[in-house]
Design a protein around this motif. Sequence first.
Motif, PDB file in Angstrom:
ATOM      1  N   LYS A   9       9.113  18.520  -3.024  1.00  0.00           N
ATOM      2  CA  LYS A   9       9.055  19.839  -3.273  1.00  0.00           C
ATOM      3  C   LYS A   9       9.016  20.058  -4.794  1.00  0.00           C
ATOM      4  O   LYS A   9       8.478  21.175  -5.386  1.00  0.00           O
ATOM      5  CB  LYS A   9      10.416  20.602  -2.777  1.00  0.00           C
ATOM      6  N   ARG A  10       9.836  19.184  -5.647  1.00  0.00           N
ATOM      7  CA  ARG A  10       9.954  19.368  -7.016  1.00  0.00           C
ATOM      8  C   ARG A  10       8.344  18.494  -7.697  1.00  0.00           C
ATOM      9  O   ARG A  10       8.549  18.637  -8.911  1.00  0.00           O
ATOM     10  CB  ARG A  10      11.183  18.905  -7.624  1.00  0.00           C
ATOM     11  N   LYS A  11       7.555  18.095  -6.840  1.00  0.00           N
ATOM     12  CA  LYS A  11       6.429  17.448  -7.175  1.00  0.00           C
ATOM     13  C   LYS A  11       6.676  16.331  -8.296  1.00  0.00           C
ATOM     14  O   LYS A  11       6.273  16.010  -9.290  1.00  0.00           O
ATOM     15  CB  LYS A  11       5.530  18.539  -7.919  1.00  0.00           C
ATOM     16  N   LYS A  12       7.663  15.553  -7.785  1.00  0.00           N
ATOM     17  CA  LYS A  12       8.198  14.332  -8.543  1.00  0.00           C
ATOM     18  C   LYS A  12       7.808  12.945  -8.116  1.00  0.00           C
ATOM     19  O   LYS A  12       8.056  11.852  -8.745  1.00  0.00           O
ATOM     20  CB  LYS A  12       9.584  14.471  -8.765  1.00  0.00           C
ATOM     21  N   LEU A  13       6.962  13.177  -6.970  1.00  0.00           N
ATOM     22  CA  LEU A  13       6.409  11.802  -6.382  1.00  0.00           C
ATOM     23  C   LEU A  13       4.908  11.349  -7.155  1.00  0.00           C
ATOM     24  O   LEU A  13       4.027  12.354  -6.765  1.00  0.00           O
ATOM     25  CB  LEU A  13       6.120  12.058  -5.247  1.00  0.00           C
ATOM     26  N   GLU A  14       4.901  10.633  -8.045  1.00  0.00           N
ATOM     27  CA  GLU A  14       3.588  10.101  -8.441  1.00  0.00           C
ATOM     28  C   GLU A  14       3.364   8.556  -8.392  1.00  0.00           C
ATOM     29  O   GLU A  14       4.196   7.893  -8.625  1.00  0.00           O
ATOM     30  CB  GLU A  14       3.938  10.331  -9.892  1.00  0.00           C
ATOM     31  N   PRO A  15       2.227   8.275  -8.152  1.00  0.00           N
ATOM     32  CA  PRO A  15       1.278   9.105  -7.404  1.00  0.00           C
ATOM     33  C   PRO A  15       1.480   9.873  -5.809  1.00  0.00           C
ATOM     34  O   PRO A  15       2.089   8.868  -5.221  1.00  0.00           O
ATOM     35  CB  PRO A  15      -0.296   8.261  -7.550  1.00  0.00           C
TER      36      PRO A  15
ATOM     37  N   ASN B 290      15.910   7.351  -1.593  1.00  0.00           N
ATOM     38  CA  ASN B 290      14.994   8.485  -2.341  1.00  0.00           C
ATOM     39  C   ASN B 290      14.882   9.534  -1.415  1.00  0.00           C
ATOM     40  O   ASN B 290      14.531   9.458  -0.362  1.00  0.00           O
ATOM     41  CB  ASN B 290      13.721   7.791  -2.682  1.00  0.00           C
ATOM     42  N   ASN B 291      15.309  10.586  -1.985  1.00  0.00           N
ATOM     43  CA  ASN B 291      15.331  11.743  -1.128  1.00  0.00           C
ATOM     44  C   ASN B 291      13.606  12.384  -1.289  1.00  0.00           C
ATOM     45  O   ASN B 291      13.175  13.124  -2.311  1.00  0.00           O
ATOM     46  CB  ASN B 291      16.239  13.150  -1.881  1.00  0.00           C
ATOM     47  N   ILE B 292      12.875  12.152  -0.323  1.00  0.00           N
ATOM     48  CA  ILE B 292      11.546  12.376  -0.371  1.00  0.00           C
ATOM     49  C   ILE B 292      11.197  13.810  -0.240  1.00  0.00           C
ATOM     50  O   ILE B 292      10.213  14.366  -0.914  1.00  0.00           O
ATOM     51  CB  ILE B 292      10.759  11.432   0.816  1.00  0.00           C
TER      52      ILE B 292
ATOM     53  N   TYR C  65       0.905  -1.161   0.017  1.00  0.00           N
ATOM     54  CA  TYR C  65       0.156  -0.145  -0.096  1.00  0.00           C
ATOM     55  C   TYR C  65       0.891   1.269  -0.020  1.00  0.00           C
ATOM     56  O   TYR C  65       2.246   1.093  -0.261  1.00  0.00           O
ATOM     57  CB  TYR C  65      -0.991  -0.082   1.174  1.00  0.00           C
ATOM     58  N   GLU C  66       0.313   2.496   0.094  1.00  0.00           N
ATOM     59  CA  GLU C  66       0.843   3.795  -0.009  1.00  0.00           C
ATOM     60  C   GLU C  66       1.979   3.706   1.582  1.00  0.00           C
ATOM     61  O   GLU C  66       1.580   3.208   2.414  1.00  0.00           O
ATOM     62  CB  GLU C  66       0.279   4.911  -0.160  1.00  0.00           C
ATOM     63  N   ILE C  67       2.889   4.489   1.322  1.00  0.00           N
ATOM     64  CA  ILE C  67       3.870   4.842   2.238  1.00  0.00           C
ATOM     65  C   ILE C  67       3.532   6.433   2.622  1.00  0.00           C
ATOM     66  O   ILE C  67       3.429   6.818   1.658  1.00  0.00           O
ATOM     67  CB  ILE C  67       5.430   4.623   2.005  1.00  0.00           C
ATOM     68  N   THR C  68       3.230   6.411   3.867  1.00  0.00           N
ATOM     69  CA  THR C  68       2.800   8.115   4.175  1.00  0.00           C
ATOM     70  C   THR C  68       3.814   8.586   5.140  1.00  0.00           C
ATOM     71  O   THR C  68       4.093   8.083   6.081  1.00  0.00           O
ATOM     72  CB  THR C  68       1.602   8.159   4.740  1.00  0.00           C
ATOM     73  N   PHE C  69       4.222  10.163   4.911  1.00  0.00           N
ATOM     74  CA  PHE C  69       4.893  10.707   6.301  1.00  0.00           C
ATOM     75  C   PHE C  69       4.148  11.936   6.726  1.00  0.00           C
ATOM     76  O   PHE C  69       3.351  12.395   6.012  1.00  0.00           O
ATOM     77  CB  PHE C  69       6.194  11.257   5.361  1.00  0.00           C
ATOM     78  N   GLY C  70       4.097  12.075   7.888  1.00  0.00           N
ATOM     79  CA  GLY C  70       3.407  13.089   8.698  1.00  0.00           C
ATOM     80  C   GLY C  70       2.054  12.571   8.964  1.00  0.00           C
ATOM     81  O   GLY C  70       1.228  13.368   9.761  1.00  0.00           O
ATOM     82  N   GLY C  71       1.560  11.281   8.799  1.00  0.00           N
ATOM     83  CA  GLY C  71       0.396  10.804   9.196  1.00  0.00           C
ATOM     84  C   GLY C  71       0.177   9.496   8.749  1.00  0.00           C
ATOM     85  O   GLY C  71       0.976   8.791   8.066  1.00  0.00           O
TER      86      GLY C  71
END
Length: 245
Positions: free
Chosen positions: A148-154, A141-143, A108-114
């Motif tokens: 910041k560069r909006k390169k995380l998809e999705p 991977n530098n998350i 499943y997805e990996i989440t940071f901050g929650g």
Amino acid sequence: MKTLKDVISLKFKTSESEGVIFHGEGQQGDYITLELKKAKLVLNLNLGSNQLGSIFGHTSVTTGSLLDDHHWHSIIIERHGRNINLTLDRHMQHFRTNGEFDYLDLDYEITFGGMPFSGKPSSNSRKNFKGCMESINYNGNNITDLAKRKKLEPSNVGNLSFSCVEPHTVPVFFNATSYLEVPGRPSQDLFSVSFLFRTWNPSGLLLFSNFADDLGNVEIDINEGKVSVHINVTQAKKNRIDISS
């Protein structure tokens, strides 16, 4: 992802004592959650359990304290199979996970901050992280940079700002001989005081004030780890009130 090795690192600072820093889970029951609980760092990890209950993989490790001091703290999690090194501010703790499995299967997805609301009882009782993070690195991977560069998809980026707001409060440090004296307010029939404090000392005087016209005094102190309030009123039958908590 299904991994045998993981390296997760980040820095954070917060004034909140509770909050999920990082979370990932999979369909097989695997999960990894890094969170603050009572201002301590808690890592919950499960590389897999079986339905028969003979293999129980849940592992929980707690480290650190007073991490809600709004100073930067660094975390490194290094995993090779069941062997884990958890480093908080250069203090390393080594442990082995429970169970018999070596792979962490996070599909499943990996989440940071929650963490996403999954309907599980454990998810809705956990608070999202409130504070600042930097240098988030997940398996090379530098998350932070990718987000910041909006390169995380999705990805789903909710209400993030790429700056760290400093708190408006200004702390005051007292040593064993220092004190702060401020003018009182005469002709007031209400006395009100509030403050936050933190100390390693089990005993000490926090506040003292005489009332005008020799009506008495109020004293707030710590005595063997307990906060006590003493109010002396000279012109009353019950001339002393003592409250301890």
